[in-house]
Design a protein around this motif. Structure first.
Motif, short mmCIF file in Angstrom:
data_model
loop_
_atom_site.label_atom_id
_atom_site.label_comp_id
_atom_site.label_asym_id
_atom_site.label_seq_id
_atom_site.Cartn_x
_atom_site.Cartn_y
_atom_site.Cartn_z
N PHE A 236 26.54 47.70 -4.65
CA PHE A 236 26.90 47.72 -5.58
C PHE A 236 27.59 46.03 -5.96
CE2 PHE A 236 23.90 51.04 -6.68
CZ PHE A 236 23.01 50.77 -7.38
N TYR A 237 29.13 47.26 -5.67
CA TYR A 237 30.27 45.79 -5.96
C TYR A 237 29.84 45.09 -5.10
CZ TYR A 237 32.52 48.92 -9.56
OH TYR A 237 32.85 49.52 -10.53
N LEU A 238 29.38 45.12 -3.90
CA LEU A 238 29.62 43.84 -3.44
C LEU A 238 28.32 42.64 -3.57
CD1 LEU A 238 30.34 42.14 -0.18
CD2 LEU A 238 28.97 43.83 1.03
N PHE A 239 26.81 43.63 -4.36
CA PHE A 239 25.59 42.53 -4.45
C PHE A 239 26.57 41.54 -6.07
CE2 PHE A 239 22.68 42.18 -8.49
CZ PHE A 239 21.82 41.39 -7.10
N LEU A 240 27.66 42.67 -6.83
CA LEU A 240 27.93 41.94 -7.87
C LEU A 240 29.65 40.51 -7.26
CD1 LEU A 240 28.63 41.87 -11.49
CD2 LEU A 240 30.71 43.19 -10.57
N MET A 241 30.08 40.98 -6.54
CA MET A 241 30.98 40.14 -5.54
C MET A 241 29.56 38.84 -4.74
SD MET A 241 32.80 42.34 -3.99
CE MET A 241 33.96 40.91 -3.10
N THR A 242 28.36 38.86 -4.79
CA THR A 242 27.91 38.07 -3.69
C THR A 242 27.66 37.22 -5.22
OG1 THR A 242 27.23 39.50 -2.32
CG2 THR A 242 26.23 37.51 -2.50
N ILE A 243 26.65 37.40 -6.50
CA ILE A 243 25.86 36.94 -7.10
C ILE A 243 27.58 35.47 -7.93
CG2 ILE A 243 24.71 37.98 -7.78
CD1 ILE A 243 25.59 39.86 -10.50
N PHE A 244 28.27 36.33 -7.84
CA PHE A 244 29.72 35.20 -8.39
C PHE A 244 30.11 34.14 -7.20
CE2 PHE A 244 30.25 37.93 -11.75
CZ PHE A 244 30.68 37.63 -12.76
N PHE A 245 30.02 34.62 -6.45
CA PHE A 245 30.07 34.07 -5.17
C PHE A 245 28.84 32.54 -5.25
CE2 PHE A 245 29.59 32.86 -0.64
CZ PHE A 245 31.27 32.53 -0.34
N VAL A 246 27.95 32.77 -4.93
CA VAL A 246 26.42 32.15 -4.95
C VAL A 246 26.72 30.83 -5.74
CG1 VAL A 246 23.94 32.00 -4.66
CG2 VAL A 246 24.42 34.03 -3.56
N PHE A 247 26.82 31.33 -6.86
CA PHE A 247 27.54 30.95 -8.55
C PHE A 247 28.74 29.73 -8.57
CE2 PHE A 247 28.72 29.24 -12.72
CZ PHE A 247 27.13 28.89 -12.98
N ILE A 248 30.03 30.22 -7.44
CA ILE A 248 31.26 29.88 -7.99
C ILE A 248 31.07 29.14 -6.36
CG2 ILE A 248 33.34 29.55 -7.60
CD1 ILE A 248 31.83 29.83 -10.79
N TYR A 249 30.61 29.02 -5.12
CA TYR A 249 31.00 28.38 -4.08
C TYR A 249 30.86 27.39 -4.46
CZ TYR A 249 31.98 27.57 0.65
OH TYR A 249 32.15 27.07 1.95
N PRO A 250 29.50 26.47 -4.66
CA PRO A 250 28.49 25.21 -4.26
C PRO A 250 29.53 24.67 -5.58
CG PRO A 250 26.75 26.68 -4.57
CD PRO A 250 28.19 28.01 -5.26
N LEU A 251 29.95 25.32 -6.23
CA LEU A 251 31.09 23.93 -7.07
C LEU A 251 32.17 23.29 -7.07
CD1 LEU A 251 31.07 26.02 -10.63
CD2 LEU A 251 29.78 23.46 -10.18
N SER A 252 32.36 24.87 -5.99
CA SER A 252 34.36 24.47 -5.41
C SER A 252 34.20 23.30 -4.54
CB SER A 252 34.79 25.89 -4.99
OG SER A 252 33.92 26.41 -3.82
N VAL A 253 32.91 23.44 -3.07
CA VAL A 253 32.49 22.66 -2.76
C VAL A 253 32.44 21.40 -2.96
CG1 VAL A 253 30.93 21.89 -0.69
CG2 VAL A 253 31.55 23.95 -0.74
N TYR A 254 31.85 21.20 -4.09
CA TYR A 254 31.71 19.68 -4.96
C TYR A 254 32.54 18.82 -5.41
CZ TYR A 254 29.60 16.54 -8.12
OH TYR A 254 28.66 15.40 -8.72
N THR A 255 33.24 19.78 -6.11
CA THR A 255 34.64 19.48 -6.82
C THR A 255 36.03 18.69 -5.57
OG1 THR A 255 34.62 21.34 -8.23
CG2 THR A 255 36.58 19.83 -7.94
N ARG A 256 36.14 20.06 -4.48
CA ARG A 256 36.61 18.95 -3.15
C ARG A 256 35.76 17.17 -2.91
NH1 ARG A 256 37.06 24.26 -1.03
NH2 ARG A 256 35.31 24.07 0.38
N ARG A 257 34.54 17.75 -2.83
CA ARG A 257 34.42 15.75 -1.94
C ARG A 257 34.89 15.18 -3.41
NH1 ARG A 257 27.70 16.65 -0.69
NH2 ARG A 257 28.12 14.53 -0.02
N LEU A 258 34.25 15.76 -4.69
CA LEU A 258 34.75 14.55 -5.66
C LEU A 258 36.69 14.13 -5.50
CD1 LEU A 258 32.81 16.25 -9.18
CD2 LEU A 258 32.50 14.02 -7.70
#
Length: 266
Positions: A236-258
């Motif tokens: 349950f908690y790993l699923f919760l972590m995963t949905i936040f990770f899937v949303f946040i990680y692309p933002l962080s990668v795109y931020t580094r590229r910017l």
């Protein structure tokens, strides 16, 4: 070309890997559940996934509303910080430093208890203020202060020659800010602004402490409704972590590229 391809590859593989780990943990928890007549941890997670995702939708709504409010008020506060009038500049600096250096949880508790549960309109009608609205306002305050500081720092980073050139063209201070300084500030402000949005989204589960039914609160409620068995914790908690990770990680990668792109332009 190769570096851009590598970043894109990592962007897609990491969330898939995280989702795979979540699935493996759920399968492992299911294997540990040998009790007959009771649904496994994986089956329970599948049943409660829509409920948890509904709470995650509230997390996203709070983050978007809080970031919108924080951006608007933060920009205003940032302009007040760079005002040549001390009566405007000094209070703005005090407000900025107060909310930048206060714990988020303390601000959240203060807003939750100081803001009334309902307000009375002039006509006598009473309107309830939901807890998630108060939590959204509480989350916006520290981000507002940091957006204000981002704007102030971006303006200060512009070379003084830009101001002098605009002055030689008979621009007023307001015209200089609007037409010369701010266009250059936007690219400096965008990467840290995106970082603060990511951080704000990650902080929204703190609202569960005060009873807001967001993703963390719904996850806890789902585990209790399913029987509060120990084998539920990991999936349950790993699923919760995963949905936040899937949303946040692309933002962080795109931020580094910017950041790399704007550094190369500068």
């Amino acid at each position: 070309m190769m570096s851009n391809w590598t970043v894109t590859r990592v962007t897609w593989r990491a969330p898939v890997l995280a989702a795979g780990l979540c699935l493996l943990a759920a399968v492992g928890a299911m294997a540990q559940d040998g009790s007959a007549g009771r649904p496994s941890a994986l089956a329970s997670l599948v049943i409660w996934m829509p409920f948890i995702l509904k709470g995650f939708g509230l997390n996203l709504l709070m983050s978007v509303l809080a970031m919108t409010f924080a951006t608007i008020t933060g920009v205003i506060l940032g302009f007040m910080q760079i005002s040549p009038i001390a009566l405007i500049r000094v209070p703005a600096k005090l407000v900025t430093n107060l909310f930048r250096n206060s714990p988020w949880l303390v601000i959240l508790f203060a807003i939750m208890f100081l803001v009334p549960f309902q307000i009375t309109l002039p006509g006598g009608d009473k309107v309830m203020i939901p807890d998630w609205v108060k939590a959204t306002f509480g989350f916006a305050l520290p981000v507002m202060a940091n957006v204000s500081e981002i704007l102030r720092g971006a303006v200060v980073s512009i070379p003084s020659g830009q101001w002098e050139s605009a002055e030689s063209l008979a621009f007023t201070r307001a015209q200089t800010l609007r037409h010369v300084i701010l266009p250059q500030c936007i690219r400096r402000m965008l990467p840290p602004w995106m970082n603060w949005y990511a951080l704000l989204t990650l902080m929204t589960p703190m609202a569960a402490i005060l009873g807001v039914n967001e993703a963390l609160g719904n996850t806890q409620a789902a585990m209790e409704a399913a029987g509060s068995r120990p084998e539920f914790l990991i999936p349950f908690y790993l699923f919760l972590m995963t949905i936040f990770f899937v949303f946040i990680y692309p933002l962080s990668v795109y931020t580094r590229r910017l950041e790399k792109r704007f550094a190369a332009v500068s």
